[in-house]
Design a protein around this motif. Structure first.
Motif, PDB file in Angstrom:
ATOM      1  N   ALA A  80       0.750   5.243 -11.360  1.00 26.66           N
ATOM      2  CA  ALA A  80       0.310   4.131 -10.647  1.00 26.66           C
ATOM      3  C   ALA A  80      -0.801   3.361 -11.517  1.00 26.66           C
ATOM      4  CB  ALA A  80      -0.253   4.773  -9.102  1.00 26.66           C
ATOM      5  N   GLN A  81      -0.593   2.133 -11.055  1.00 31.80           N
ATOM      6  CA  GLN A  81      -1.678   1.336 -11.583  1.00 31.80           C
ATOM      7  C   GLN A  81      -2.706   0.550 -10.609  1.00 31.80           C
ATOM      8  OE1 GLN A  81       1.279  -1.367 -13.711  1.00 31.80           O
ATOM      9  NE2 GLN A  81       0.100  -1.264 -15.423  1.00 31.80           N
ATOM     10  N   LEU A  82      -3.927   0.013 -11.023  1.00 33.93           N
ATOM     11  CA  LEU A  82      -4.532  -0.330 -10.014  1.00 33.93           C
ATOM     12  C   LEU A  82      -4.151  -1.426  -9.220  1.00 33.93           C
ATOM     13  CD1 LEU A  82      -8.253  -0.212 -11.944  1.00 33.93           C
ATOM     14  CD2 LEU A  82      -7.461   1.353  -9.989  1.00 33.93           C
ATOM     15  N   SER A  83      -3.202  -2.295  -9.918  1.00 31.84           N
ATOM     16  CA  SER A  83      -2.884  -3.308  -9.400  1.00 31.84           C
ATOM     17  C   SER A  83      -1.814  -3.099  -8.495  1.00 31.84           C
ATOM     18  CB  SER A  83      -2.219  -4.499 -10.415  1.00 31.84           C
ATOM     19  OG  SER A  83      -1.383  -3.774 -11.156  1.00 31.84           O
ATOM     20  N   ASP A  84      -1.209  -1.877  -8.279  1.00 34.71           N
ATOM     21  CA  ASP A  84      -0.193  -1.576  -7.437  1.00 34.71           C
ATOM     22  C   ASP A  84      -0.600  -1.383  -5.986  1.00 34.71           C
ATOM     23  OD1 ASP A  84       1.402   0.490  -9.846  1.00 34.71           O
ATOM     24  OD2 ASP A  84       1.715  -1.623  -9.547  1.00 34.71           O
ATOM     25  N   SER A  85      -2.119  -1.475  -5.886  1.00 32.47           N
ATOM     26  CA  SER A  85      -2.572  -1.424  -4.424  1.00 32.47           C
ATOM     27  C   SER A  85      -2.181  -2.593  -3.586  1.00 32.47           C
ATOM     28  CB  SER A  85      -4.188  -1.463  -4.795  1.00 32.47           C
ATOM     29  OG  SER A  85      -4.672  -0.285  -5.227  1.00 32.47           O
ATOM     30  N   ALA A  86      -1.252  -2.420  -2.486  1.00 28.26           N
ATOM     31  CA  ALA A  86      -0.763  -3.383  -1.608  1.00 28.26           C
ATOM     32  C   ALA A  86      -0.240  -2.533  -0.607  1.00 28.26           C
ATOM     33  CB  ALA A  86       0.406  -4.011  -2.353  1.00 28.26           C
ATOM     34  N   LEU A  87       0.404  -3.322   0.405  1.00 23.41           N
ATOM     35  CA  LEU A  87       1.263  -2.662   1.473  1.00 23.41           C
ATOM     36  C   LEU A  87       2.817  -3.013   1.175  1.00 23.41           C
ATOM     37  CD1 LEU A  87       1.169  -1.867   4.544  1.00 23.41           C
ATOM     38  CD2 LEU A  87       1.126  -4.410   5.105  1.00 23.41           C
ATOM     39  N   TYR A  88       3.283  -1.863   1.194  1.00 21.23           N
ATOM     40  CA  TYR A  88       4.801  -1.728   1.001  1.00 21.23           C
ATOM     41  C   TYR A  88       5.629  -1.516   2.204  1.00 21.23           C
ATOM     42  CZ  TYR A  88       3.333  -1.416  -3.691  1.00 21.23           C
ATOM     43  OH  TYR A  88       2.686  -1.855  -5.232  1.00 21.23           O
ATOM     44  N   TYR A  89       6.780  -2.500   2.282  1.00 19.76           N
ATOM     45  CA  TYR A  89       7.700  -2.562   3.510  1.00 19.76           C
ATOM     46  C   TYR A  89       9.061  -2.147   3.041  1.00 19.76           C
ATOM     47  CZ  TYR A  89       4.289  -4.852   6.653  1.00 19.76           C
ATOM     48  OH  TYR A  89       3.387  -5.279   7.304  1.00 19.76           O
ATOM     49  N   CYS A  90       9.423  -1.040   3.724  1.00 17.55           N
ATOM     50  CA  CYS A  90      10.896  -0.788   3.433  1.00 17.55           C
ATOM     51  C   CYS A  90      11.740  -1.563   4.489  1.00 17.55           C
ATOM     52  CB  CYS A  90      11.422   0.687   3.742  1.00 17.55           C
ATOM     53  SG  CYS A  90      12.870   1.010   3.259  1.00 17.55           S
ATOM     54  N   ALA A  91      12.915  -2.073   4.210  1.00 13.67           N
ATOM     55  CA  ALA A  91      13.732  -3.258   5.223  1.00 13.67           C
ATOM     56  C   ALA A  91      15.180  -2.770   4.894  1.00 13.67           C
ATOM     57  CB  ALA A  91      13.281  -4.332   4.993  1.00 13.67           C
ATOM     58  N   LEU A  92      15.775  -3.086   5.968  1.00  8.61           N
ATOM     59  CA  LEU A  92      17.461  -2.959   6.011  1.00  8.61           C
ATOM     60  C   LEU A  92      18.078  -4.266   6.505  1.00  8.61           C
ATOM     61  CD1 LEU A  92      19.143  -2.112   8.760  1.00  8.61           C
ATOM     62  CD2 LEU A  92      18.046  -0.023   8.436  1.00  8.61           C
ATOM     63  N   SER A  93      19.245  -4.423   6.144  1.00  5.95           N
ATOM     64  CA  SER A  93      20.066  -5.645   6.597  1.00  5.95           C
ATOM     65  C   SER A  93      21.367  -5.186   6.822  1.00  5.95           C
ATOM     66  CB  SER A  93      19.741  -6.767   5.541  1.00  5.95           C
ATOM     67  OG  SER A  93      20.804  -7.895   6.294  1.00  5.95           O
ATOM     68  N   PRO A  94      21.842  -4.782   8.101  1.00  2.00           N
ATOM     69  CA  PRO A  94      23.233  -4.384   8.301  1.00  2.00           C
ATOM     70  C   PRO A  94      24.216  -5.386   7.625  1.00  2.00           C
ATOM     71  CG  PRO A  94      21.859  -4.340  10.162  1.00  2.00           C
ATOM     72  CD  PRO A  94      20.897  -5.176   9.229  1.00  2.00           C
ATOM     73  N   SER A  95      25.192  -4.847   7.178  1.00  2.00           N
ATOM     74  CA  SER A  95      26.226  -5.568   6.393  1.00  2.00           C
ATOM     75  C   SER A  95      26.835  -6.472   7.242  1.00  2.00           C
ATOM     76  CB  SER A  95      27.314  -4.795   5.590  1.00  2.00           C
ATOM     77  OG  SER A  95      27.935  -4.034   6.609  1.00  2.00           O
ATOM     78  N   ASN A  96      26.657  -6.600   8.627  1.00  2.00           N
ATOM     79  CA  ASN A  96      27.588  -7.446   9.254  1.00  2.00           C
ATOM     80  C   ASN A  96      26.556  -8.547  10.243  1.00  2.00           C
ATOM     81  OD1 ASN A  96      26.221  -5.667  11.090  1.00  2.00           O
ATOM     82  ND2 ASN A  96      27.694  -5.722  12.957  1.00  2.00           N
ATOM     83  N   THR A  97      25.390  -8.549   9.766  1.00  2.00           N
ATOM     84  CA  THR A  97      24.349  -9.378  10.509  1.00  2.00           C
ATOM     85  C   THR A  97      23.353  -9.982   9.493  1.00  2.00           C
ATOM     86  OG1 THR A  97      22.873  -9.525  12.138  1.00  2.00           O
ATOM     87  CG2 THR A  97      22.955  -7.311  11.026  1.00  2.00           C
ATOM     88  N   ASN A  98      22.783 -11.061   9.833  1.00  2.00           N
ATOM     89  CA  ASN A  98      21.816 -11.669   9.046  1.00  2.00           C
ATOM     90  C   ASN A  98      20.586 -11.205   9.446  1.00  2.00           C
ATOM     91  OD1 ASN A  98      23.786 -13.142   8.108  1.00  2.00           O
ATOM     92  ND2 ASN A  98      22.886 -15.035   8.857  1.00  2.00           N
ATOM     93  N   LYS A  99      20.256  -9.981  10.432  1.00  2.00           N
ATOM     94  CA  LYS A  99      19.166  -9.453  10.880  1.00  2.00           C
ATOM     95  C   LYS A  99      18.308  -8.845   9.692  1.00  2.00           C
ATOM     96  CE  LYS A  99      17.176  -7.310  14.761  1.00  2.00           C
ATOM     97  NZ  LYS A  99      17.339  -6.514  16.105  1.00  2.00           N
ATOM     98  N   VAL A 100      17.048  -8.796   9.746  1.00  2.00           N
ATOM     99  CA  VAL A 100      16.416  -7.982   8.582  1.00  2.00           C
ATOM    100  C   VAL A 100      15.518  -7.155   9.373  1.00  2.00           C
ATOM    101  CG1 VAL A 100      15.006  -7.853   6.464  1.00  2.00           C
ATOM    102  CG2 VAL A 100      16.741  -9.410   6.917  1.00  2.00           C
ATOM    103  N   VAL A 101      15.477  -5.812   9.523  1.00  2.42           N
ATOM    104  CA  VAL A 101      14.422  -4.858  10.160  1.00  2.42           C
ATOM    105  C   VAL A 101      13.714  -4.441   9.080  1.00  2.42           C
ATOM    106  CG1 VAL A 101      14.600  -2.827  11.555  1.00  2.42           C
ATOM    107  CG2 VAL A 101      16.478  -4.356  11.668  1.00  2.42           C
ATOM    108  N   PHE A 102      12.510  -4.426   9.575  1.00  3.88           N
ATOM    109  CA  PHE A 102      11.187  -3.788   8.715  1.00  3.88           C
ATOM    110  C   PHE A 102      10.771  -2.598   9.151  1.00  3.88           C
ATOM    111  CE2 PHE A 102      10.459  -7.044   5.520  1.00  3.88           C
ATOM    112  CZ  PHE A 102      11.037  -8.169   6.045  1.00  3.88           C
ATOM    113  N   GLY A 103      10.468  -1.752   8.264  1.00  6.97           N
ATOM    114  CA  GLY A 103       9.589  -0.537   8.911  1.00  6.97           C
ATOM    115  C   GLY A 103       8.201  -0.814   9.109  1.00  6.97           C
ATOM    116  N   THR A 104       7.353   0.022   9.577  1.00  7.83           N
ATOM    117  CA  THR A 104       5.861  -0.278   9.753  1.00  7.83           C
ATOM    118  C   THR A 104       4.948  -0.444   8.574  1.00  7.83           C
ATOM    119  OG1 THR A 104       5.460   2.048  10.130  1.00  7.83           O
ATOM    120  CG2 THR A 104       6.035   0.875  12.086  1.00  7.83           C
ATOM    121  N   GLY A 105       5.624  -0.056   7.377  1.00  6.67           N
ATOM    122  CA  GLY A 105       4.616  -0.516   6.242  1.00  6.67           C
ATOM    123  C   GLY A 105       3.983   0.787   5.724  1.00  6.67           C
TER     124      GLY A 105
END
Lengths: 112, 111
Positions: A80-105
């Motif tokens: 890890a580097q100091l500059s890595d400090s941030a908010l990270y979101y995992c997300a998914l997009s089902p293959s049959n739709t344009n919807k993108v769903v995010f985790g809470t971070g």
């Protein structure tokens, strides 16, 4: 329905130590998985995206492996580097739709 | 230059007033989104638009409506704003299955 779970709200570690941020998901259709990073007072931006051919995506020292058997897409970095400090979101997009769903971070705080 | 532009960046409104948040993109993306971001809750989808006049509710649409009359422009409207709508609002656009591009956000405070 489609959902993303990030169990850690805050991860604090010392510079130079390895990073692992957890992400699990549920989706009816085989989804694309993403990691987004948001630095303070900035917009989220794409860090990594899963490939359809099971290659491991890497960017800025970060990598993530899609494990369909365990429905996981954990984010890792060896040092890890100091500059890595941030908010990270995992997300998914089902293959049959344009919807993108995010985790809470997960907020990553790297200390000197 | 691929860009999503949001206006205004900061806004203070009184409870009961109407609010209009504007968003534009220059990438000809069909799909556009409005999210709100609150601490501990992450990015919550308010509305998704698949193209002009083709809008669908997201996970938290109550109290909001949207308008998309041109592919490059997507508006979020709050009719009679409430204090619990104080938040940071992000507009975004994408092509299916690929990267989502976010605007810089609008910080809305309802007093």
């Amino acid at each position: 329905g489609d959902s993303v779970t990030q169990t850690e709200g805050l991860v604090t570690l010392t510079e130079g130590l390895p990073v692992m941020l957890n992400c699990t998901y549920q989706s009816t259709y085989s989804p694309f998985l993403f990691w987004y990073v948001q630095h303070l007072n900035e917009a989220p931006k794409l860090l990594l995206k899963s490939f359809t051919d099971n290659k491991r995506p890497e960017h800025q020292g970060f990598h993530a492996t899609l494990h369909k058997s365990s429905s996981s897409f954990h984010l890792q970095k060896s040092s890890a580097q100091l500059s890595d400090s941030a908010l990270y979101y995992c997300a998914l997009s089902p293959s049959n739709t344009n919807k993108v769903v995010f985790g809470t971070g997960t907020r990553l705080q790297v200390l000197p | 230059d691929m860009k999503v532009t949001q206006m205004p960046r900061y806004l203070i409104k009184r409870m009961g007033e109407n609010v209009l948040l504007e968003c534009g993109q220059d990438m000809s993306h069909e799909t556009m989104y409005w999210y709100r971001q609150d601490p501990g809750l992450g990015l919550q989808l308010i509305y998704i638009s698949y193209d002009v006049d083709s809008n669908s509710e997201g996970d938290i649409p109550k109290g909001y409506r949207v308008s998309r009359k041109k592919r490059e422009h997507f508006s979020l409207i709050l009719d009679s704003a409430k204090t619990n709508q104080t938040s940071v609002y992000f507009c975004a656009s994408s092509i299916q299955g690929t990267e989502v591009f976010f605007g810089k956000g609008t910080r809305l405070t309802v007093v």
